[in-house]
Design an enzyme around this catalytic site. Structure first.
Site, short mmCIF file in Angstrom:
data_model
loop_
_atom_site.label_atom_id
_atom_site.label_comp_id
_atom_site.label_asym_id
_atom_site.label_seq_id
_atom_site.Cartn_x
_atom_site.Cartn_y
_atom_site.Cartn_z
CG ASP A 6 -1.93 1.09 1.23
OD1 ASP A 6 -2.21 1.66 0.16
OD2 ASP A 6 -2.44 1.42 2.32
CD GLU A 64 -5.26 6.53 -0.77
OE1 GLU A 64 -6.41 6.06 -0.68
OE2 GLU A 64 -4.32 6.21 0.00
CD GLU A 65 -2.38 5.26 2.75
OE1 GLU A 65 -3.48 5.37 3.33
OE2 GLU A 65 -1.98 4.19 2.29
#
Length: 461
Positions: free
Chosen positions: A292, A326-327
């Site tokens: 991820d 994004e996180e």
């Protein structure tokens, strides 16, 4: 004259016979991925030389520099950095926690601060802990039962779902909004069961939000491992007066400048129609972000490499975009879409890989029924590679801001059974990525991009 016609016919026949069939093109893509792919080596460097790439960190900038260099070396038509301001949150010194069943009788437990959380006071927080399963439980208990206490959100992921992402969606609200809701009832902190189907000792971080809560009302939030959550829950059943102590040292700093990394092959026939393939370059800081989303980034880069390697020249402009943040903010995805809108660019297709580097099973599509039917007709081409899933569903967070009524958004769907064992945790590391699975995912993505580019979508030329 007859000789001229003969030579012309011979040229046409030779040209047609030289073109690969779809089956041959997909075969060449998969073969190139498995024998000459670069994705695994790229990921090795990102994971083991750069490491965790939290937005705004030195490692995030190192990842930007490294991936831009690799795209430059692929010989693309254009490679550039797109500036974007991102949040900078630091975890600080490692967290520490224990629960106390009787005075002086304590059990240490593994926790980690949730991304965006405030720190505890310097000496930490110690208070009676109250277990809840849902946001509704907060209202039932009320301020009288929660004020001055630490709220323990302990709703597990549902093991009955085959799709683990469905299980994740069913309980992630407690991580994201738990602190904001518990603070309304006077709680002094929250502990959240990790989003993980496996019982282990790894706490899993992730983003959280205080909403519009005033800064001086914000309370610290941390995740606790699944083993420790079960142990704490059992202890509370035996003794409701258990106290919990935790200390964390995180801080939110001013935004800093970072970048989306973009590479492009100009379309030979319809250069104004843009197709995007991408993943997010940032990661959490506990592991090295291999699944991820280092896997998604190198798979997306590999799509362009494989198409070049197999001699395919895209009709439409093909871009790889490695999105930043994004996180904990989605700033990269939003910025890319905003710039595209400002430039009046026409995006017809976008594909994201952000579900880990496991064995690919297929794709989910956010599109019209007409486009879904067209894409599903290509399903037999993927069956030799055990790709069978072509369904409507979520595509990806970073490409979501591009959405309109005409384009197709798609997400790679790998097998999800092991994904949440590693998601946002210390064990999201390179040794848990299988080389062949990663390569097969990249080949599947490249194959879908080839077919969309070759045949277009409903409404394109």
């Amino acid at each position: 004259m007859k000789k001229t016609i003969y030579l012309l016919c011979l040229f046409i026949v030779t040209a047609v016979s030289a073109q690969k069939t779809d089956e041959e093109q997909l075969k060449s893509i998969y073969t190139a991925a498995l024998t000459e792919g670069k994705a695994y080596d790229w990921l090795n460097y990102l994971s083991n030389q750069v490491g965790g790439r939290l937005s705004g960190s030195v490692q995030a900038q190192q990842a930007v520099d490294y991936t831009k260099l690799q795209l430059d070396e692929l010989g693309l038509d254009k490679v550039w950095l797109q500036p974007v301001m991102v949040p900078k949150w630091n975890r600080g010194l490692p967290e520490f926690a224990y629960f106390e069943t009787d005075p002086g009788i304590t059990t240490n437990v593994p926790i980690c601060a949730l991304g965006g959380s405030v720190a505890t006071p310097y000496g930490g927080i110690k208070a009676n802990v109250v277990e809840v399963k849902s946001m509704d439980d907060l209202a039932i208990l009320g301020k009288q039962r929660l004020e001055g206490r630490i709220v323990f959100f302990n709703r597990p992921m549902d093991p009955a779902n085959i799709s683990t992402f469905e299980s994740y969606s069913g309980c992630v609200d407690q991580r994201y909004s738990g602190a904001a809701e518990a603070a309304k009832y006077g709680a002094v902190g929250i502990i959240v069961r990790s989003m993980n189907l496996r019982l282990d000792d790894y706490p899993h971080t992730g983003s959280m939000s205080y909403g519009d809560l005033a800064v001086d009302k914000r309370i610290p939030a941390a995740a606790i491992s699944t083993n420790a959550a079960d142990l704490l829950s059992i202890s509370l059943r035996l003794n409701p007066d258990v106290n919990f102590y935790f200390k964390q040292n995180c801080e939110q700093l001013e935004d800093v400048q970072s970048y989306n990394v973009i590479g492009e092959i100009k379309g030979s026939t319809y250069p104004d129609e843009i197709m995007v393939v991408g993943g997010h370059l940032d990661s959490w800081d506990l592991g090295d972000g291999s699944h991820d989303d280092g896997a998604g980034c190198v798979q997306s880069m590999e799509v362009l490499h494989l198409l070049k390697k197999t001699g395919y020249k895209p009709k439409r402009t093909l871009r790889v975009v490695l999105f930043m943040n994004e996180e904990n903010g989605l700033r990269g995805g939003n910025e890319y879409a905003a710039v595209a809108k400002k430039k009046k660019e026409t995006h017809v297709f976008a594909l994201e890989s952000d579900s880990g580097g496991f064995t690919p099973r297929g794709f989910s599509f956010d599109c019209s029924e007409e486009n879904l039917a067209k894409i599903q007709a290509w399903k037999p081409l993927f069956e030799p590679y055990l790709i069978h899933m072509f369904v409507k569903g979520h595509s990806g967070a970073d490409i979501g801001p591009l959405k309109n009524d005409k384009m197709v958004l798609a997400g790679l769907r790998p097998d999800s059974q092991r994904y949440f064992d590693h998601h946002h945790a210390e064990n999201d590391t390179f040794e848990h990525v299988n080389k062949r699975e990663l390569e097969l995912g990249a080949a599947s993505m490249a194959s879908l991009v080839y077919l969309v580019d070759t045949y277009g979508i409903v409404g394109t030329k």
